[in-house]
Design a protein around this motif. Structure first.
Motif, PDB file in Angstrom:
ATOM      1  N   UNK B  95       0.841  -1.209   0.000  1.00 31.90           N
ATOM      2  CA  UNK B  95       0.000   0.000   0.000  1.00 31.90           C
ATOM      3  C   UNK B  95       0.877   1.260   0.000  1.00 31.90           C
ATOM      4  N   UNK B  96       1.936   1.229   0.819  1.00 29.29           N
ATOM      5  CA  UNK B  96       2.825   2.400   0.882  1.00 29.29           C
ATOM      6  C   UNK B  96       3.529   2.634  -0.459  1.00 29.29           C
ATOM      7  N   UNK B  97       3.984   1.560  -1.085  1.00 32.95           N
ATOM      8  CA  UNK B  97       4.626   1.683  -2.403  1.00 32.95           C
ATOM      9  C   UNK B  97       3.631   2.222  -3.428  1.00 32.95           C
ATOM     10  N   UNK B  98       2.407   1.707  -3.319  1.00 31.43           N
ATOM     11  CA  UNK B  98       1.342   2.163  -4.216  1.00 31.43           C
ATOM     12  C   UNK B  98       1.098   3.652  -4.050  1.00 31.43           C
ATOM     13  N   UNK B  99       1.070   4.125  -2.817  1.00 33.99           N
ATOM     14  CA  UNK B  99       0.873   5.554  -2.557  1.00 33.99           C
ATOM     15  C   UNK B  99       2.043   6.370  -3.094  1.00 33.99           C
ATOM     16  N   UNK B 100       3.234   5.819  -2.946  1.00 34.73           N
ATOM     17  CA  UNK B 100       4.446   6.533  -3.353  1.00 34.73           C
ATOM     18  C   UNK B 100       4.512   6.755  -4.859  1.00 34.73           C
ATOM     19  N   UNK B 101       3.858   5.859  -5.598  1.00 39.20           N
ATOM     20  CA  UNK B 101       3.876   5.970  -7.069  1.00 39.20           C
ATOM     21  C   UNK B 101       3.271   7.290  -7.527  1.00 39.20           C
ATOM     22  N   UNK B 102       2.265   7.778  -6.789  1.00 37.89           N
ATOM     23  CA  UNK B 102       1.583   9.015  -7.204  1.00 37.89           C
ATOM     24  C   UNK B 102       2.514  10.220  -7.131  1.00 37.89           C
ATOM     25  N   UNK B 103       3.475  10.183  -6.264  1.00 32.65           N
ATOM     26  CA  UNK B 103       4.488  11.236  -6.196  1.00 32.65           C
ATOM     27  C   UNK B 103       3.955  12.592  -5.786  1.00 32.65           C
ATOM     28  N   UNK B 104       2.763  12.668  -5.220  1.00 35.71           N
ATOM     29  CA  UNK B 104       2.236  13.970  -4.776  1.00 35.71           C
ATOM     30  C   UNK B 104       2.846  14.304  -3.408  1.00 35.71           C
ATOM     31  N   UNK B 105       2.707  15.575  -3.037  1.00 35.58           N
ATOM     32  CA  UNK B 105       3.244  15.997  -1.731  1.00 35.58           C
ATOM     33  C   UNK B 105       2.614  15.202  -0.591  1.00 35.58           C
ATOM     34  N   UNK B 106       1.281  15.068  -0.714  1.00 38.06           N
ATOM     35  CA  UNK B 106       0.524  14.409   0.364  1.00 38.06           C
ATOM     36  C   UNK B 106       0.981  12.957   0.532  1.00 38.06           C
ATOM     37  N   UNK B 107       1.023  12.218  -0.594  1.00 34.52           N
ATOM     38  CA  UNK B 107       1.402  10.792  -0.489  1.00 34.52           C
ATOM     39  C   UNK B 107       2.840  10.632  -0.016  1.00 34.52           C
ATOM     40  N   UNK B 108       3.700  11.535  -0.508  1.00 32.83           N
ATOM     41  CA  UNK B 108       5.108  11.450  -0.079  1.00 32.83           C
ATOM     42  C   UNK B 108       5.212  11.677   1.423  1.00 32.83           C
ATOM     43  N   UNK B 109       4.443  12.682   1.902  1.00 34.34           N
ATOM     44  CA  UNK B 109       4.480  12.978   3.344  1.00 34.34           C
ATOM     45  C   UNK B 109       3.982  11.784   4.158  1.00 34.34           C
ATOM     46  N   UNK B 110       2.898  11.181   3.668  1.00 36.16           N
ATOM     47  CA  UNK B 110       2.328  10.014   4.392  1.00 36.16           C
ATOM     48  C   UNK B 110       3.368   8.905   4.475  1.00 36.16           C
ATOM     49  N   UNK B 111       3.989   8.627   3.315  1.00 33.82           N
ATOM     50  CA  UNK B 111       4.972   7.527   3.274  1.00 33.82           C
ATOM     51  C   UNK B 111       6.158   7.837   4.168  1.00 33.82           C
ATOM     52  N   UNK B 112       6.650   9.094   4.049  1.00 33.28           N
ATOM     53  CA  UNK B 112       7.828   9.476   4.840  1.00 33.28           C
ATOM     54  C   UNK B 112       7.561   9.379   6.346  1.00 33.28           C
ATOM     55  N   UNK B 113       6.438   9.945   6.728  1.00 34.55           N
ATOM     56  CA  UNK B 113       6.154   9.944   8.179  1.00 34.55           C
ATOM     57  C   UNK B 113       5.952   8.515   8.690  1.00 34.55           C
ATOM     58  N   UNK B 114       5.366   7.687   7.840  1.00 32.03           N
ATOM     59  CA  UNK B 114       5.156   6.300   8.276  1.00 32.03           C
ATOM     60  C   UNK B 114       6.494   5.568   8.418  1.00 32.03           C
ATOM     61  N   UNK B 115       7.358   5.776   7.418  1.00 32.74           N
ATOM     62  CA  UNK B 115       8.668   5.112   7.456  1.00 32.74           C
ATOM     63  C   UNK B 115       9.473   5.597   8.673  1.00 32.74           C
ATOM     64  N   UNK B 116       9.343   6.897   8.955  1.00 30.93           N
ATOM     65  CA  UNK B 116      10.064   7.474  10.086  1.00 30.93           C
ATOM     66  C   UNK B 116       9.527   6.921  11.419  1.00 30.93           C
TER      67      UNK B 116
END
Lengths: 453, 233
Positions: B95-116
């Motif tokens: 799901x996180x990889x799927x979100x990251x594909x969109x490359x928008x600010x929002x999805x990137x922030x979600x992925x980054x904060x989750x990974x952190x």
């Protein structure tokens, strides 16, 4: 594990004495009042029955502060060697485990055995330092079967008050007899005779730092002798009268150490006791006679109350040890105990089931062993209360018959127990199977509340 | 009027076209990634079941008491736990990889904060689990001790021990996550302070006084007749 070094004064004394045929070990801790008598009896026994042999009496003391050491020295008999040693007792030991008479008795024995080996002794006897009924004949009865009849281990056989030795009568004796197929009436008596080869075996063991160092030592010695095929006999010593023990001692800790040692050894000797069926009495030496015994006061009311209160509180722990039908019976018993105290009866079959199921739980939950064993205390008190009520008007031989009956119940339960024991050592599916869905359900919380009040 | 409607329609279709052209590949990629992750998760779950089968982890969990903590019936299987954990981890990664594909600010922030946050979440979870296990274990020990010592309300004492230990675990976990640090710390200090005060008062009352107090509720504790029985093996 490396053997602890003997104290310097012990080594020096051993160098001076060089060798001894017999070693008598007396562990002590604040026994100034009685130890003089024990030492004199031991010396007299050696002088009277083994005058041709060299002997050493060793008092291994746990740091007494009441002049126990002076009492030992003042009781010296010129003809025999007497050494006074100290068992180093770590503060943690004292603090962690409640003392009872002789703290660190196992550690004290270890030192005696090491010295016996050092002195190349042919036989060793150990006697408690709080004995009031010891006579010189005890030394003869403990040593002679070793020296002249080829036995390796002599267990005591006493006349005891019917309410004395309740852990022995209700747990240790029936269980040891069931497991190892030999009837040794006082497996944790405290006075033993041991051969040189058995001492050697004890000293080879690596478990001296466990409960063996405390109250577990007696059953540990007996069990090793029985399980490993050493020649075991019993000697009739008459009455066992001893000093009142420390009232601050903790029953549950004592029960944990003794029963824990039995259960731990069950695991170790699993392959041996599985093969044994039935039982036969160990050979008995000595002339049997009846003696007067100290009366023992028992507060049944308090023991039953303790059991009744605990049933509601300890249910969750007992659930992990007892099977559902057994637990339901225990709860039922607790609820009925509130009615007529004189009708309170913890029957042999139920008690056997409880002990054997606790043995399985001990094996199944290694991390929670201490908690499980200590939670057994109220059940033990209930069984003792029931035994006291049942034998109130019985004479000693009839009481002995009752204990015999309990032993037979244990022996009859062995085949079924073997299956459960095997299951307790395997993966969880067996655990689930043991708690079968068909088993009767325990009483509800509401019922318990009513019973509790 | 018709012209206006036509222009609006055309604009809408153009925007839709643009959005489809922009996001559809990403969406398809995201769906594909999630699907791959799902397939991988199912395979890994199957594999873990096979690998763990026969290992002694189930026995360890049962014997250590962790199984009873998580599942009081004692039927928890480590195999199932490990397989399901691996399954859900892979689904989450998909799901996180799927979100990251969109490359928008929002999805990137979600992925980054989750990974952190993930390592911290895992550590906090382990702290809570450890605290729960320790609380359970020491609570039981307290219960047995209190019952054997005839103390009043043993179950409450056991619960108190459990709650205290779990609370300490929660404070440590919150500290790990930087969540309401000061609130938990203040509560912890108040609680420990209160416990120390209570202990001081209890000592102040002296052992004799406490003994008398307990004796009033449960009968005499010292020198009773059955002591002689209890003292004989």
């Amino acid at each position: 594990m490396a053997q602890p070094t003997l104290p310097l004064e012990a080594l020096r004394a051993a160098e001076v004495i060089r060798r001894a045929d017999i070693v008598i070990g007396i562990p002590s801790y604040n026994n100034a009042r009685t130890i003089g008598h024990v030492v004199r009896a031991a010396n007299a026994g050696l002088a009277k029955y083994f005058p041709q042999l060299t002997a050493v009496v060793i008092n291994s003391d746990g740091g007494s502060s009441d002049g126990t050491c002076d009492a030992v020295l003042s009781a010296r008999v010129e003809d025999s060697h007497l050494m006074l040693l100290s068992t180093p007792l770590l503060a943690a030991h004292r603090l962690s485990f409640p003392y009872h008479g002789v703290p660190g008795k196992g550690s004290a024995f270890r030192m005696v055995f090491q010295l016996a080996r050092q002195l190349d002794a042919k036989a060793c006897a150990v006697v408690d330092s709080d004995l009031r009924s010891i006579t010189p004949e005890w030394i003869d009865l403990l040593i002679r079967p070793i020296l002249f009849a080829g036995f390796d281990f002599v267990a005591p056989y006493y006349q005891r008050h019917k309410y004395d030795g309740t852990i022995t009568n209700s747990i240790v004796y029936p269980l040891t007899r069931m497991l190892y197929g030999v009837s040794v009436r006082q497996p944790i008596g405290g006075e033993f005779g041991i051969s040189a080869r058995l001492i050697q075996r004890y000293l080879q063991r690596q478990d001296w730092e466990t409960d063996v160092a405390r109250f577990g030592i007696d059953i540990w010695m007996t069990t090793i002798a029985l399980a490993e095929g050493y020649r075991v006999c019993q000697s009739f010593l008459g009455a066992k009268l001893h000093d009142a023990k420390d009232p601050g001692s903790d029953l549950s800790a004592m029960l944990q150490q003794v029963v824990g040692s039995v259960f731990a050894l069950m695991e170790e000797y699993d392959s041996i006791w599985r093969q044994r069926t039935g039982s036969s009495p160990a050979e008995l030496f000595g002339f049997r006679f009846d003696v007067g015994l100290d009366p023992i006061a028992v507060n049944v009311e308090r023991m039953v109350n303790s059991f009744r209160r605990s049933t509601a509180d300890l249910g969750e722990i007992w659930e992990s040890a007892l099977e559902r039908p057994t637990l339901a019976e225990v709860r039922n018993l607790a609820s009925e105990s509130g009615r007529d105290r004189r009708l309170f009866h913890f029957d042999d079959q139920l008690w056997t089931d409880v002990v054997l199921q606790f043995a399985c739980a001990f094996r199944k939950h290694p991390i929670a062993r201490g908690t499980i064993l200590r939670s057994m205390t109220p059940l033990y008190l209930a069984r003792v209360a029931s035994f006291v009520l049942e034998t109130e008007k019985l004479m000693a031989p009839e009481v002995e018959d009752r204990i015999e009956q309990l032993c037979r119940t244990f022996e009859n339960a062995k085949p079924q127990f073997l299956t459960k024991w095997e299951a307790s050592g395997k993966a969880g599916k067996h655990y689930a199977a043991a708690r079968s869905q068909d088993a009767p359900r325990p009483l509800t919380a509401a019922q318990l509340e009513v019973n509790h009040d | 009027m018709i012209e206006i409607l036509k222009r609006i329609l055309e604009d809408t279709l153009q925007r839709l076209n643009y959005q489809i052209a922009t996001y559809l590949p990403s969406l398809l990629a995201a769906v594909a990634l999630t699907l791959v992750a799902y397939l991988a998760a199912v395979s890994v779950r199957w594999l873990v079941y096979r690998i763990f089968k026969g290992l002694t982890i189930d026995k360890f969990l049962r014997q250590s008491g962790v199984a009873f903590l998580v599942d009081p019936s004692g039927r928890l299987r480590a195999t199932r736990l490990a397989a399901e954990s691996a399954y859900w981890c892979l689904i989450l990664v998909g799901i996180l990889l799927g979100l990251d594909v969109f490359g928008t600010d929002l999805t990137t922030r979600i992925v980054q904060s989750f990974v952190f946050l993930l390592p911290k979440l895992i550590v906090a979870g382990l702290i809570l689990l450890g605290g729960a296990w320790l609380g359970h274990y020491l609570g039981r020990s307290m219960l047995v001790w209190a019952v054997n010592e005839n103390l009043p309300t043993p179950r409450r004492l056991a619960v108190l021990v459990r709650v205290l230990i779990i609370f300490v675990a929660v404070v440590v976990a919150a500290d790990q996550l930087d969540f309401a640090r000061s609130v938990f710390l203040a509560a912890f200090i108040i609680l420990v302070g209160g416990a120390v005060l209570a202990a001081s008062l209890a000592i102040g009352l002296s052992a004799r006084g406490v003994s008398r107090l307990l004796g009033d509720q449960n009968g005499p504790l010292d020198g009773s007749a059955e002591r002689s029985l209890w003292s004989h093996l």
